[in-house]
Write a protein that holds these residues in place. Structure first.
Motif, short mmCIF file in Angstrom:
data_model
loop_
_atom_site.label_atom_id
_atom_site.label_comp_id
_atom_site.label_asym_id
_atom_site.label_seq_id
_atom_site.Cartn_x
_atom_site.Cartn_y
_atom_site.Cartn_z
N LEU A 1 8.62 39.67 86.72
CA LEU A 1 9.27 38.43 87.15
C LEU A 1 8.39 37.22 86.86
N ARG B 1 14.12 39.22 94.16
CA ARG B 1 13.98 38.02 93.33
C ARG B 1 13.99 36.74 94.16
N SER C 1 15.70 43.19 88.56
CA SER C 1 15.42 41.79 88.89
C SER C 1 14.99 40.96 87.70
#
Length: 357
Positions: free
Chosen positions: A189, A238, A16
């Motif tokens: 992320l 995500r 991700s």
């Protein structure tokens, strides 16, 4: 695919964090009843800006464009594998591909990983196994995480395994002797998202986050995310991050350093909390890109009495490729690779579609 005690498998992973396509040639040898592994060769093919932008937007394109991208990415992946095996003179038994997750919707019983295994097989000239999640989801499971069975079998010397990727996940045996595993929180992320505002791909060693101070209001908003109220099997992707976490970091009155610092505190506390729930004094193996972030690792270690272990760089960078290769091996052996105590499915199963060249 003849059953034997020695396999050379190409494991493929695209996470991700959108770093690129990871390729690892993994040798598995069966000693008595246990499989052991060694990493023979590796390669990370970084995504171009154009590829990153395309992958980020695929969740909102038409069905026709998505299917075309599925085939195109499969062909590109297969060509990458062919170049890789030719460079090192490898003769793998098969490819085991995770693909790149575009959709992951456990509540609606489907998951989609970009990269058609049929096209990977055709482009590379090698049998390919892919689509590991949907068999579990058809049985009512989360289809994730996939790592726990491989963590248990391949890293038996560690009692807890944690991957610090775009999303952080954990696996361990609980007090009842059941294998459990789940996504803990977002990880790289959010760090990478905030670092991009400084023109950087990531926060090296947590230097930017170290400059900030804790924002209690932001921390409280993160703690109150609905995801953390789930007590059963749980998983993230995500798209969930974009909808639920990213908007919390849009306050222009707060410095990016403070946002980063608060994100580090939140993520490290969540990870340490679940290490502690697994039991005190455990041996904990870290892997994934976040393992190279000294500040993050320090925060986790400071919040737990368990001992944190950082493996060598090949395992840090390519453990997920090894895990995918092992899931493919279990599929070939018709052995369960999706475990119901992890995913919440009605039963365990051997997931993955096999595409013969």
């Amino acid at each position: 695919m003849n059953l034997k005690n020695d396999f050379l498998i190409i494991g493929l992973m695209s996470g991700s964090s959108l770093d690129g396509l990871d390729i690892a040639a993994c040798n598995f040898i069966k000693n008595d009843s246990r499989w052991t592994f060694s990493i023979i060769e590796t390669k990370c093919i970084s995504y171009s800006k154009e590829q990153k932008n395309k992958l980020e937007k695929l969740s909102s394109v038409s069905a026709k464009k998505l299917v075309k991208a599925h085939a195109d990415y499969g062909i590109w992946t297969g060509n990458c594998v062919q170049v890789f095996i030719n460079k090192y003179g490898l003769k793998p038994d098969f490819i085991s591909s995770h693909g790149h997750t575009i959709f992951h919707e456990p509540a609606e019983a489907y998951s989609f990983q970009l990269g058609s295994p049929a096209h990977i097989s055709s482009a590379s000239g090698i049998d390919c196994i892919g689509d590991f999640r949907n068999s579990d989801m058809a049985l009512g499971g989360e289809g994730a995480p996939l790592a726990p069975i491989a963590d248990l079998d391949l890293f038996p010397e560690y009692e807890v395994c944690i991957n610090l990727g775009g999303i952080a996940n954990i696996s361990y045996m609980n007090k009842s002797g059941q294998l459990v595993g789940f996504d803990v929180s977002v990880c790289n992320l959010i760090f990478n998202h905030l670092s991009e505002k400084f023109g950087k791909d990531f926060d090296e060693d947590g230097v930017l986050g170290l400059k900030g101070t804790l924002n209690e209001d932001l921390l409280l908003k993160l703690e109150n995310l609905d995801f953390y109220k789930k007590r059963a099997a749980r998983s993230l992707d995500r798209e969930w991050f974009s909808k639920n976490v990213e908007p919390l970091f849009s306050d222009t009155a707060m410095s990016i350093e403070d946002q980063l610092h608060t994100a580090y505190i939140h993520v490290s506390e969540k990870i340490a909390h679940h290490i502690n729930l697994a039991g005190g004094g455990k041996k904990v193996l870290l892997s994934g890109g976040g393992t190279k972030n000294k500040y993050l690792v320090r925060l986790i270690q400071e919040a737990t009495a368990s001992k944190i272990f950082v493996p060598d760089e090949s395992v840090i960078d390519f453990k997920e490729c090894v895990l995918m290769a092992y899931l493919g091996l279990l599929r070939v052996l018709k052995t369960n690779n999706c475990i119901s105590s992890v995913t919440g499915a009605e039963r365990s199963c051997s997931g993955g579609g096999v595409y013969l060249n």
